[in-house]
Design a protein around this motif. Structure first.
Motif, PDB file in Angstrom:
ATOM      1  N   LEU A   8      32.117   3.791  13.738  1.00 47.30           N
ATOM      2  CA  LEU A   8      32.232   3.630  15.193  1.00 47.30           C
ATOM      3  C   LEU A   8      31.725   2.251  15.599  1.00 47.30           C
ATOM      4  O   LEU A   8      30.867   1.684  14.919  1.00 47.30           O
ATOM      5  N   THR A  53      38.468   5.531   9.745  1.00 50.27           N
ATOM      6  CA  THR A  53      38.196   6.832   9.139  1.00 50.27           C
ATOM      7  C   THR A  53      38.826   6.768   7.752  1.00 50.27           C
ATOM      8  O   THR A  53      40.017   6.455   7.633  1.00 50.27           O
ATOM      9  N   THR A 112      36.368   4.636  17.394  1.00 52.30           N
ATOM     10  CA  THR A 112      36.481   4.754  15.949  1.00 52.30           C
ATOM     11  C   THR A 112      37.316   3.587  15.440  1.00 52.30           C
ATOM     12  O   THR A 112      38.466   3.427  15.847  1.00 52.30           O
ATOM     13  N   SER A 121      24.041   9.331   8.364  1.00 55.75           N
ATOM     14  CA  SER A 121      24.523   8.354   9.318  1.00 55.75           C
ATOM     15  C   SER A 121      23.552   7.182   9.378  1.00 55.75           C
ATOM     16  O   SER A 121      22.341   7.362   9.295  1.00 55.75           O
ATOM     17  N   THR A 155      34.277  12.157   3.933  1.00 57.03           N
ATOM     18  CA  THR A 155      35.029  11.340   4.886  1.00 57.03           C
ATOM     19  C   THR A 155      34.050  10.410   5.584  1.00 57.03           C
ATOM     20  O   THR A 155      33.012  10.841   6.082  1.00 57.03           O
ATOM     21  N   THR A 189      33.442   7.757   8.642  1.00 57.72           N
ATOM     22  CA  THR A 189      33.898   7.325   9.962  1.00 57.72           C
ATOM     23  C   THR A 189      33.006   6.183  10.424  1.00 57.72           C
ATOM     24  O   THR A 189      31.785   6.267  10.314  1.00 57.72           O
TER      25      THR A 189
END
Length: 108
Positions: free
Chosen positions: A105, A19, A16, A77, A101, A103
């Protein structure tokens, strides 16, 4: 602008790199793959809409004005891959709405 040297190695498994629930840039990561051949970035948004730029630098200080990639999301996503030989990478949330939220990666 801090550089996260914890990941100054082959990425291998996804890490990650950001975030966030608001706009703004994350830390620079010295992400490398085997001879920096390719990296993949995935952005995941819980709800709402968001846009995130994948930004790059060769020296770990000066970030290029033009992002390497932009990912736009609507409660889902998406991702991008790159074979560029940049040494440093970060995610920068340029827009986020709807209380979600985000995130981001990275992996190779």
């Amino acid at each position: 602008m801090p550089i996260n040297n914890k990941y100054n190695k082959n990425v291998g498994t996804p890490i990650t790199i950001l975030t966030a629930t608001t706009t703004g840039a994350g830390d620079l990561y010295a992400l490398t793959s085997n001879v920096r051949q390719s990296l993949a970035f995935q952005a995941i948004l819980s709800v709402g809409t968001a846009s995130v730029d994948i930004e790059v630098s060769l020296n770990g200080v000066d970030v290029c004005d033009t992002p390497a990639a932009t990912i736009a999301l609507s409660a889902n996503s998406d991702g991008v891959t790159t074979s560029a030989a940049w040494g440093y990478w970060r995610a920068n949330v340029t827009a986020i709405a709807g209380g979600g939220t985000l995130t981001v990666l990275a992996s190779n």
